[in-house]
Design a protein around this motif. Sequence first.
Motif, PDB file in Angstrom:
ATOM      1  N   ASP A  75      57.921   6.795 -13.834  1.00 35.01           N
ATOM      2  CA  ASP A  75      58.050   7.313 -15.197  1.00 35.01           C
ATOM      3  C   ASP A  75      56.962   8.345 -15.481  1.00 35.01           C
ATOM      4  OD1 ASP A  75      60.181   5.593 -15.566  1.00 35.01           O
ATOM      5  OD2 ASP A  75      59.006   4.070 -16.654  1.00 35.01           O
ATOM      6  N   TYR A  76      55.750   8.048 -15.010  1.00 32.52           N
ATOM      7  CA  TYR A  76      54.635   8.985 -15.212  1.00 32.52           C
ATOM      8  C   TYR A  76      54.907  10.318 -14.522  1.00 32.52           C
ATOM      9  CZ  TYR A  76      49.906  10.940 -14.957  1.00 32.52           C
ATOM     10  OH  TYR A  76      48.809  11.766 -15.048  1.00 32.52           O
ATOM     11  N   TRP A  77      55.380  10.244 -13.284  1.00 33.87           N
ATOM     12  CA  TRP A  77      55.630  11.477 -12.543  1.00 33.87           C
ATOM     13  C   TRP A  77      56.857  12.218 -13.068  1.00 33.87           C
ATOM     14  CZ3 TRP A  77      51.881  13.657 -10.202  1.00 33.87           C
ATOM     15  CH2 TRP A  77      50.858  12.894  -9.625  1.00 33.87           C
ATOM     16  N   ASP A  78      57.862  11.481 -13.547  1.00 31.66           N
ATOM     17  CA  ASP A  78      58.999  12.145 -14.182  1.00 31.66           C
ATOM     18  C   ASP A  78      58.518  13.020 -15.341  1.00 31.66           C
ATOM     19  OD1 ASP A  78      60.860  11.027 -12.495  1.00 31.66           O
ATOM     20  OD2 ASP A  78      61.582   9.525 -13.921  1.00 31.66           O
ATOM     21  N   GLU A  79      57.538  12.499 -16.063  1.00 34.30           N
ATOM     22  CA  GLU A  79      57.014  13.223 -17.225  1.00 34.30           C
ATOM     23  C   GLU A  79      56.080  14.354 -16.820  1.00 34.30           C
ATOM     24  OE1 GLU A  79      56.899  13.920 -21.280  1.00 34.30           O
ATOM     25  OE2 GLU A  79      57.999  12.277 -20.334  1.00 34.30           O
ATOM     26  N   ASN A  80      55.313  14.138 -15.758  1.00 29.97           N
ATOM     27  CA  ASN A  80      54.220  15.068 -15.450  1.00 29.97           C
ATOM     28  C   ASN A  80      54.478  16.024 -14.295  1.00 29.97           C
ATOM     29  OD1 ASN A  80      51.707  14.521 -17.217  1.00 29.97           O
ATOM     30  ND2 ASN A  80      52.515  12.488 -16.754  1.00 29.97           N
ATOM     31  N   THR A  81      55.504  15.783 -13.499  1.00 32.54           N
ATOM     32  CA  THR A  81      55.819  16.733 -12.429  1.00 32.54           C
ATOM     33  C   THR A  81      56.104  18.127 -12.985  1.00 32.54           C
ATOM     34  OG1 THR A  81      56.645  14.986 -10.972  1.00 32.54           O
ATOM     35  CG2 THR A  81      57.336  17.231 -10.490  1.00 32.54           C
ATOM     36  N   PRO A  82      56.869  18.270 -14.086  1.00 34.83           N
ATOM     37  CA  PRO A  82      57.058  19.613 -14.648  1.00 34.83           C
ATOM     38  C   PRO A  82      55.745  20.250 -15.100  1.00 34.83           C
ATOM     39  CG  PRO A  82      58.702  18.096 -15.522  1.00 34.83           C
ATOM     40  CD  PRO A  82      57.701  17.270 -14.788  1.00 34.83           C
ATOM     41  N   VAL A  83      54.836  19.436 -15.622  1.00 32.06           N
ATOM     42  CA  VAL A  83      53.528  19.953 -16.036  1.00 32.06           C
ATOM     43  C   VAL A  83      52.784  20.506 -14.824  1.00 32.06           C
ATOM     44  CG1 VAL A  83      51.297  19.359 -17.077  1.00 32.06           C
ATOM     45  CG2 VAL A  83      53.416  18.331 -17.960  1.00 32.06           C
ATOM     46  N   PHE A  84      52.797  19.734 -13.739  1.00 29.37           N
ATOM     47  CA  PHE A  84      52.141  20.155 -12.503  1.00 29.37           C
ATOM     48  C   PHE A  84      52.766  21.445 -11.969  1.00 29.37           C
ATOM     49  CE2 PHE A  84      52.144  19.617  -7.736  1.00 29.37           C
ATOM     50  CZ  PHE A  84      50.818  19.989  -7.545  1.00 29.37           C
ATOM     51  N   ARG A  85      54.098  21.507 -11.982  1.00 30.75           N
ATOM     52  CA  ARG A  85      54.772  22.715 -11.502  1.00 30.75           C
ATOM     53  C   ARG A  85      54.380  23.934 -12.340  1.00 30.75           C
ATOM     54  NH1 ARG A  85      61.092  21.647 -10.581  1.00 30.75           N
ATOM     55  NH2 ARG A  85      60.934  23.872 -10.136  1.00 30.75           N
ATOM     56  N   ASN A  86      54.251  23.729 -13.635  1.00 29.85           N
ATOM     57  CA  ASN A  86      53.898  24.841 -14.511  1.00 29.85           C
ATOM     58  C   ASN A  86      52.460  25.292 -14.283  1.00 29.85           C
ATOM     59  OD1 ASN A  86      54.713  26.649 -16.605  1.00 29.85           O
ATOM     60  ND2 ASN A  86      53.444  25.488 -18.035  1.00 29.85           N
ATOM     61  N   SER A 119      58.926  31.110  -7.811  1.00 31.62           N
ATOM     62  CA  SER A 119      58.315  29.952  -8.457  1.00 31.62           C
ATOM     63  C   SER A 119      57.987  30.253  -9.909  1.00 31.62           C
ATOM     64  CB  SER A 119      57.057  29.535  -7.699  1.00 31.62           C
ATOM     65  OG  SER A 119      56.449  28.420  -8.301  1.00 31.62           O
ATOM     66  N   MET A 120      57.496  31.451 -10.171  1.00 35.15           N
ATOM     67  CA  MET A 120      57.169  31.834 -11.550  1.00 35.15           C
ATOM     68  C   MET A 120      58.426  31.905 -12.408  1.00 35.15           C
ATOM     69  SD  MET A 120      54.071  34.623 -11.222  1.00 35.15           S
ATOM     70  CE  MET A 120      55.054  35.846 -10.349  1.00 35.15           C
ATOM     71  N   LYS A 121      59.544  32.267 -11.800  1.00 36.14           N
ATOM     72  CA  LYS A 121      60.806  32.343 -12.541  1.00 36.14           C
ATOM     73  C   LYS A 121      61.407  30.964 -12.809  1.00 36.14           C
ATOM     74  CE  LYS A 121      62.329  36.883 -10.806  1.00 36.14           C
ATOM     75  NZ  LYS A 121      63.357  37.581  -9.983  1.00 36.14           N
ATOM     76  N   SER A 122      60.943  29.970 -12.059  1.00 29.68           N
ATOM     77  CA  SER A 122      61.612  28.667 -12.086  1.00 29.68           C
ATOM     78  C   SER A 122      61.060  27.699 -13.124  1.00 29.68           C
ATOM     79  CB  SER A 122      61.527  28.014 -10.700  1.00 29.68           C
ATOM     80  OG  SER A 122      60.213  27.576 -10.431  1.00 29.68           O
TER      81      SER A 122
END
Length: 558
Positions: A75-86, A119-122
């Motif tokens: 659950d934590y990574w579901d929430e924070n993986t997009p943050v990390f990618r950004n 990656s920047m576009k994604s």
Amino acid sequence: MKFSEMPYERVDMNDVAKQFRELTAQQRRAASGEEAFAVHQKYYTLTDHVMSEMTISEIRHDIDTTDDFYQAEQDYWDENTPVFRNLRAQYQKALYESPYRSYLESRIGKTAFKNIELSMKSVDDKILPLMAEENRLQTEYNNILASARIDWHGEKLNLSLMNPYLHHRDRAIRKEAWEKYSAFFVAHKEELDDIYDRLVKNRTAQGTTVGDENYLPIGYARMMRNCYGRSDIARFREQVKRDLVPFAEKIHDRRRIRLGLPKLSYIDEGFYFNEGNPVPTGTPEQILEAGRQMYHELSAETAEFMDFMCDNELFDVLGRKNKKTGGYMTYIPDYQSPFIFANFNGTSSDADVITHECGHAFQGYLVREEPIRENADITMEVAETHSMSMEFFTGPWMNLLFGDRAEDYIQMHFEDAITFIPYGTMVDEFQDICYSNPGLSPKDRDSVWRDLEKQYKPHLDYTGNPYYEAGGFWQKQHHIYDCPLYYIEYCIAQTDALQYKIRMDKDYKEAWASYLKLCRLSASDFFFGLCDSVGLINPFEDGCLKYVVKQLAEKLGV
């Protein structure tokens, strides 16, 4: 280090964000190319650690989806993986805009900068909540599938453990197994339709929020398709329909004749011999040991690789009640360790783990000490070329896994490799249609799928199964839910692998040397350049599949 000894500690994403902001600022202040590259090496260290913790958590969650601790971590990574990618994208933007770009390109390569552009576009700050919700929906889908408890003659089996019965030599058992298997999906159809409907709407909103017409541009960027686009894939699909589907239908008809059937039913899909499909002999431990012997005899490189995998507990392949379905290879950067996750179920797919997933892992092992991380960021069609080609290169050792039915397995695998391409291409076209037309209803999507089946697999007969007849089969294909647009890569790669099969039948050593070169080149060039470097015909080149079909038809006498 053994996997069981690898410590896990949740990273503090606030602290990670602070470190990324510092690195981004340092990158923008760099006074020389050398200084910019030194900052970039710190970026490697940070991202390696976050990816390692994320990956260890994911594996342990997938091993037991009922583990409360790792469900909370998921659950934590579901929430924070997009943050990390950004955060990565923001740093990469600073690298991309560096005044020392030419020096940096000389160190990390032009391919890396194209991937950074994609990656920047994604990802974008504006869509982070949508990305987190997308992750939660994907987890919801996978948890539904993992929850399956099919009542099979007194046993409660999950979807993976039903496979031996779906391909049983007794046709009545196959029929019963398919009915029970599909009944699970019928019971959950409304839930699965709702999840996919929300996923399509979510992904479409991500695309439109960043200014695209629909999800497809951002989806292609996320797939790192750095040298081909939607029109190229559309032309490849036309090659498949024109040149391969008629040949694949001949292969299906050969199978029908071999089975002595007047007509192939859906319950006969994936069934090849009246005495039953060949299955590996021995226990899972014996299968792994046979794999070790095989790779010791294949080459010095594969011997070293397999010892490393076995000695460090980097396989989790036993099917268990609460385990996530499917299989994959992943990589734990801090320990330079590939990891293979699978569900052994007593069918030939167990051997595929020792060939296909080991193809991925072997390539990762070969380049594990590559100091330029971007050179290991292989695109998916290249990665699947590694794995699918390994399936053919290990053919001479199938007696270790299948005993006196080795030749049957080789024939089955060869036929399956050919007939897979139409199915995989169909999955891609289905997704292209769904994201081009996000307003389709669940019933519309089923109709699209069924129409595509008639184009790509015209022999299919679903008589007696109204769920599949109405177009529901796609709901079992987890890539459609949690790996959007990822499937055509398998078909492109299978085209490469069949080329390697043609080559190894003529000169095994030459083909293996080409394959090793491809593995070591990793992501140092674009896919088109890699094909040229190792003597593969680019699958997007019109006529490629026509050539492959001609060679295979001559081999089979079809």
